[in-house]
Write an enzyme that holds these catalytic residues in place. Structure first.
Site, PDB file in Angstrom:
ATOM      1  N   GLU A 259     -10.259  27.656  -3.584  1.00  0.00           N
ATOM      2  CA  GLU A 259     -10.288  26.373  -2.887  1.00  0.00           C
ATOM      3  C   GLU A 259      -8.924  26.111  -2.255  1.00  0.00           C
ATOM      4  OE1 GLU A 259     -13.064  24.347  -6.412  1.00  0.00           O
ATOM      5  OE2 GLU A 259     -11.088  23.520  -5.908  1.00  0.00           O
TER       6      GLU A 259
ATOM      7  N   LYS B 236      -5.565  24.359  -1.705  1.00  0.00           N
ATOM      8  CA  LYS B 236      -4.787  23.479  -2.581  1.00  0.00           C
ATOM      9  C   LYS B 236      -4.334  22.272  -1.767  1.00  0.00           C
ATOM     10  CE  LYS B 236      -1.042  23.220  -5.915  1.00  0.00           C
ATOM     11  NZ  LYS B 236      -0.509  21.952  -5.354  1.00  0.00           N
TER      12      LYS B 236
ATOM     13  N   ASP C 166      -2.700  18.965  -0.610  1.00  0.00           N
ATOM     14  CA  ASP C 166      -1.398  18.392  -0.944  1.00  0.00           C
ATOM     15  C   ASP C 166      -1.519  16.874  -0.877  1.00  0.00           C
ATOM     16  OD1 ASP C 166       1.184  18.472  -1.753  1.00  0.00           O
ATOM     17  OD2 ASP C 166       2.036  18.945   0.201  1.00  0.00           O
TER      18      ASP C 166
ATOM     19  N   TYR D 198     -13.456  17.900  -6.801  1.00  0.00           N
ATOM     20  CA  TYR D 198     -13.569  19.296  -7.215  1.00  0.00           C
ATOM     21  C   TYR D 198     -13.840  19.480  -8.706  1.00  0.00           C
ATOM     22  CZ  TYR D 198      -8.583  18.101  -7.750  1.00  0.00           C
ATOM     23  OH  TYR D 198      -7.404  17.466  -8.046  1.00  0.00           O
TER      24      TYR D 198
ATOM     25  N   LYS E  35       0.492  29.844  -4.598  1.00  0.00           N
ATOM     26  CA  LYS E  35       1.240  29.094  -3.585  1.00  0.00           C
ATOM     27  C   LYS E  35       1.532  29.947  -2.347  1.00  0.00           C
ATOM     28  CE  LYS E  35       2.508  25.393  -4.218  1.00  0.00           C
ATOM     29  NZ  LYS E  35       3.586  24.777  -4.990  1.00  0.00           N
TER      30      LYS E  35
ATOM     31  N   CYS F 207      23.147  -0.562  21.814  1.00  0.00           N
ATOM     32  CA  CYS F 207      21.953   0.138  22.286  1.00  0.00           C
ATOM     33  C   CYS F 207      22.334   1.121  23.395  1.00  0.00           C
ATOM     34  CB  CYS F 207      20.929  -0.875  22.804  1.00  0.00           C
ATOM     35  SG  CYS F 207      19.478  -0.115  23.579  1.00  0.00           S
TER      36      CYS F 207
ATOM     37  N   CYS G  38      20.465  -0.309  26.876  1.00  0.00           N
ATOM     38  CA  CYS G  38      20.848  -1.538  27.577  1.00  0.00           C
ATOM     39  C   CYS G  38      22.243  -2.045  27.221  1.00  0.00           C
ATOM     40  CB  CYS G  38      19.819  -2.642  27.324  1.00  0.00           C
ATOM     41  SG  CYS G  38      19.876  -3.324  25.643  1.00  0.00           S
TER      42      CYS G  38
ATOM     43  N   CYS H  22      18.125  -2.535  18.405  1.00  0.00           N
ATOM     44  CA  CYS H  22      18.720  -3.184  19.575  1.00  0.00           C
ATOM     45  C   CYS H  22      18.327  -4.659  19.563  1.00  0.00           C
ATOM     46  CB  CYS H  22      18.207  -2.511  20.842  1.00  0.00           C
ATOM     47  SG  CYS H  22      18.516  -3.437  22.361  1.00  0.00           S
TER      48      CYS H  22
ATOM     49  N   CYS I  43      15.814  -5.343  27.028  1.00  0.00           N
ATOM     50  CA  CYS I  43      16.049  -3.899  26.935  1.00  0.00           C
ATOM     51  C   CYS I  43      14.878  -3.138  27.563  1.00  0.00           C
ATOM     52  CB  CYS I  43      16.216  -3.486  25.480  1.00  0.00           C
ATOM     53  SG  CYS I  43      16.441  -1.697  25.261  1.00  0.00           S
TER      54      CYS I  43
END
Length: 671
Positions: free
Chosen positions: A112, A114, A116, A227, A315, A409, A412, A427, A432
Site C-alpha cells: 500500500e 505509505k 504521509d 486500511y 521508505k 516595501c 511602493c 507593507c 501599493c
C-alpha cells in the site's frame, strides 16, 4: 411536515450517494452545480424546519462550536507504529524473520502507498459515524469527532452495497491527508492572504485536524483513506487483509489503494514501480507499506513493543539536491505580506527543474541564514513547493554577508511593519500597486463603501488598465472609460457610476473600514469612528491615544499609528475627501425605540440591505445580535425568515415586519 421530512431524508441520502461517487469511487454522476442545488434545498428545509436538522446531515460539514481542548480517548486496541526499512537488504532481513516463524515458503504480501498524513481511528454504530480520534501515543489519542465530521470524503452514514450487512459496531483505522493539488491551492490562498505557508501536506493535514475550531478544519481540503479494522462483535472474520479492505469498500468507505505481491521478488517489483510512479500519484507518499496478507499468519507473528512483526514501512530515498543561491529578493503579496524568495541555479529535484524556493518569512531566513552565493540543499516539500533544507557553510564565499531584509516595501516604498504575532512583515501602503486589486475590491465591498458592481474581475480590469491607481481614481472614472472595458455595457456603466456617486455619502465607520487597515474589522472601525469622528484627527494621534480606543491593544495601536503616519496613506485619504467623499461622524441616539435595545435581523429586506439596517439601528443607540434569546427586544423578520423567527415566537419576543421596522426608523411609531 411529513412531506418535508421525507424530502429531507431523501436529499441526505442522495447527497451521501454523490459524496461517495465523488470522493470514494472518483466517478461523479452529477456536476458541482447540480450538487450545490441539492445542498441548498436541504439547507432551506432544515432552516425552515429546525427539527429536521441532524448531526450527520451533509449540511453540518461546515463545523460546530470551537472546543477549549480535546478530550482524551483510550483506544480499544493499541494503534501500532511501523518499523522502517530503507533498502533491499533490510527488507530481505524482514522477510527472513517472517519465514523463520512461518516456515520456508513464499509469503503473500499486500503493498500500500505509505500516506504521509495523520493516523486516525473511527467508530461507527448502527452505520452512523459516532466518534473519531487521533493516534496520540498509540494508547490514548485526542477526540476530534467534531473536526472529522467536516471532512467531506468521510461518510457520516455507511452506504453498503446490496447484500452487505452493516455491523452494530465498526471501528476502523486510517489516515487523514491532503492531496497534492489541494495542498498547492491551500498554500497559494495562504500566500495571497499573507499567512505563513505549510511546509508539507502532512503538517497541513495534522494541523488542520487538530484545530480547536471545527470551522477552520472545514475550510481545509482534507481527504481520508482507511486500511484496518479493529475486531469487534458482529464484524465478519476475514482470512486475508485483502478481504478486509474489500469489505470496507463494500460498506462505502474510502480505502487505501493496494496490491498483492508474492514473496520478496514481488515486493521488490512493486517497490520499484511505486518509486517510479510516486510523482504521478494525487497524494504524497514517502514509501510503501508492506503487510502480510494472511490474517492467520499475522496472529502467529504477533508484535514487538509498539510495532507489528507482520508489517514494515519500506521508505523511499529522500529527494534532495544541492545548488547555488544566485540572488534573494522580496515579493509583495495581495495582502501586503513581504515574502523572501531565493533564486537558484536551476537543478533537477525529483524529476522537476527547480529555480526558485520560498524562504517563508524573515524569521525563517534568519534561522537558516541563507545568503546570496550560498550552496544549499533543496527539497521539494510535499512534492510541491521547493524548500531550502540547509546551507553548506563550509562552501560559503569569504566575503558573504547576511541578507538585509528591507524595512520598506520594495514595490511602493511605504514602511514595512511586523504583524502582531511577529512572523509576517507587511507593507503599510494603501496605494501599493502589488496590493491594489485586493485593496480596491475591499474598498468597494458592501460593509465598506458599498459600491455595487466592483468585484474581483472589475477591480482587476480597472487596475490593469491603469485607470485606478488610488482609491480616489474611482471617483474620477467616466462613462467612456468604463465602456472601453471588457463586458461593460451602457446600463452597467451607468449603474456603476450611480453607485460610485452614492458612496460619497457614507459614515466614518465605513470609511475607516474601507481603507483596508490590517486587522481593522467593522467593530474596530466603529470604535475608532466614535473616538476620532474625522479621519485626519488620526494623523496627529499618538499611540497612547489610539490605545485608549475600545478593543485596541498596544500592538494594534502601533499598526494604526504606522498607517496614519505613512505619507502615502494620508495622501490617499486627502484625495478621497477632495473627491467629495463625506464620511458622517457617528450619531448615536440616546432615546427613541432602539436606544439601548437588542435587535436581531432575519430574512431578506426589500427597502434596504441588512448592513444598512444594522447601521441605522446602531446609529439610534441599538445593538444588533446574531442570535435570539430572552434578552432580545425586537426581531426584524424579512422575507423567508427562518429559525430565528420561530424562536422569537416561542420566547414571546416582539417581531417587526419590514414595514413596521421602517416606521420605527422614521419615528412614525412608538415602541
Amino acid at each position: 411536515m411529513k412531506t418535508a421530512e421525507t424530502r429531507a431524508r431523501d436529499l441526505r441520502r442522495e447527497l451521501a450517494h454523490h459524496n461517495h461517487r465523488y470522493y470514494v469511487l472518483d466517478s461523479p454522476e452529477i456536476t458541482d452545480a447540480q450538487y450545490d442545488r441539492l445542498m441548498r434545498e436541504l439547507q432551506g428545509l432544515e432552516e425552515q424546519f429546525p427539527s429536521l436538522a441532524s448531526a450527520d446531515s451533509p449540511t453540518q460539514r461546515v463545523g460546530g462550536e470551537a472546543a477549549e481542548k480535546f478530550a482524551k480517548v483510550v483506544h480499544r486496541a493499541p494503534m501500532l507504529s511501523l518499523a522502517n526499512v530503507f533498502n533491499d537488504e533490510e527488507f530481505a532481513e524482514f522477510d527472513e524473520r517472517i519465514r523463520k516463524v512461518l516456515g520456508p515458503t513464499d509469503v503473500t504480501y499486500v503493498c500500500e502507498p505509505k500516506l504521509d498524513g495523520l493516523a486516525i481511528t473511527l467508530r461507527y454504530e448502527n452505520g452512523r459515524f459516532l466518534q473519531g480520534a487521533t493516534r496520540g501515543d498509540g494508547t490514548t489519542g485526542e477526540d476530534v469527532t467534531g473536526n472529522l465530521r467536516t471532512v467531506r470524503p468521510l461518510p457520516l452514514e455507511l452506504l453498503p452495497e446490496d447484500g452487505v450487512k452493516v455491523p452494530p459496531v465498526l471501528e476502523v483505522r486510517g489516515e487523514v491527508f491532503i492531496r497534492k493539488d489541494d495542498f498547492k491551492k491551500l498554500n497559494e490562498k495562504r500566500e495571497e492572504e499573507g499567512e505563513s505557508l505549510f511546509a508539507n501536506p502532512r503538517n497541513a493535514a495534522a494541523g488542520s485536524l487538530r484545530q480547536l475550531d471545527p470551522k477552520m478544519t472545514a475550510s481545509r481540503p482534507l481527504s481520508v483513506a482507511l486500511y484496518e479494522i479493529v475486531p469487534t462483535e458482529g464484524v465478519p472474520a476475514f482470512d486475508t487483509h485483502t478481504a478486509k479492505l474489500d469489505y470496507l469498500h463494500q460498506l462505502g468507505l474510502p480505502v487505501n489503494r493496494h496490491e498483492r505481491a508474492q514473496g520478496m521478488e514481488g515486493v521488490r517489483a512493486a517497490y520499484q514501480a511505486a518509486l517510479k510512479g510516486r510523482h504521478a500519484l494525487k497524494f504524497e507518499v514517502d514509501g510503501m507499506v508492506v503487510k502480510v496478507d494472511s490474517e492467520d499468519h499475522r496472529r502467529r507473528l504477533g508484535q514487538v513493543s509498539k510495532s507489528p512483526r507482520w508489517a514494515v514501512a519500506y521508505k523511499f530515498p529522500p529527494e534532495e539536491e544541492s545548488t547555488l543561491v544566485e540572488a534573494i529578493d522580496v515579493q509583495v503579496g495581495r495582502t501586503g505580506a513581504l515574502t523572501p524568495v531565493a533564486h537558484l541555479k536551476p537543478v533537477k529535484v525529483g524529476g522537476v527543474t527547480v529555480s526558485r524556493a520560498t524562504l517563508h518569512n524573515e524569521d525563517e531566513l534568519r534561522r537558516k541564514d541563507v545568503r546570496p552565493g550560498d550552496t544549499v540543499f533543496v527539497r521539494r516539500a510535499g512534492d510541491v513547493i521547493p524548500e531550502i533544507v540547509a546551507v553548506a557553510p563550509h562552501q560559503r564565499p569569504a566575503d558573504s554577508k547576511p541578507y538585509e531584509f528591507p524595512k520598506h516595501c520594495p514595490v511602493c516604498g511605504a514602511q514595512a511593519v511586523k504583524d502582531e504575532d511577529g512572523a509576517i512583515i507587511r507593507c503599510t501602503g494603501a496605494s501599493c500597486p502589488a496590493q491594489l486589486v485586493e485593496k480596491v475590491r475591499h474598498f468597494a465591498s458592501r460593509p465598506a463603501m458599498d459600491i455595487d458592481g466592483v468585484g474581483d474581475k472589475l477591480a482587476a480590469q480597472l487596475v490593469a488598465s491603469g485607470r485606478v491607481k488610488t482609491f480616489a481614481d474611482l471617483y474620477a472614472l467616466t462613462r467612456e472609460q468604463l465602456l472601453s472595458l471588457e463586458r461593460m455595457g451602457e446600463k452597467s456603466a451607468d449603474n456603476l457610476l450611480s453607485a460610485i456617486e452614492r458612496s460619497k455619502q457614507t459614515t466614518q465607520r465605513r470609511f475607516l473600514y474601507a481603507l483596508g487597515i490590517r486587522h481593522v474589522g467593522e467593530a474596530t472601525a466603529k470604535a475608532l469612528a466614535e473616538a476620532f469622528p474625522q479621519a485626519p484627527l488620526l494623523y496627529t494621534a499618538d499611540i497612547d491615544a489610539i490605545t485608549r480606543v475600545k478593543d485596541v491593544g498596544p500592538t494594534m495601536a502601533q499598526v494604526l499609528h504606522a498607517f496614519f503616519q505613512e505619507p502615502q496613506n494620508r495622501a490617499a485619504i486627502d484625495a478621497l475627501l477632495a473627491a467629495g467623499v463625506t464620511p458622517a461622524p457617528p450619531q448615536v441616539g440616546t432615546d427613541g425605540p432602539f436606544s439601548g435595545k437588542t435587535v436581531v435581523l432575519t430574512g431578506g429586506m426589500t427597502g434596504m440591505s441588512r448592513d444598512q439596517a444594522k447601521e441605522e439601528i446602531e446609529r439610534r443607540g441599538g445593538k444588533v445580535s446574531g442570535s435570539v434569546s430572552r434578552k432580545t427586544d425586537f426581531v426584524v423578520a424579512g422575507e423567508d425568515a427562518g429559525s430565528k423567527l420561530k424562536k422569537a415566537q416561542e420566547l414571546g419576543v416582539r417581531v417587526l415586519d419590514e414595514q413596521a421596522f421602517l416606521k420605527l426608523l422614521q419615528g412614525d411609531a412608538r415602541s
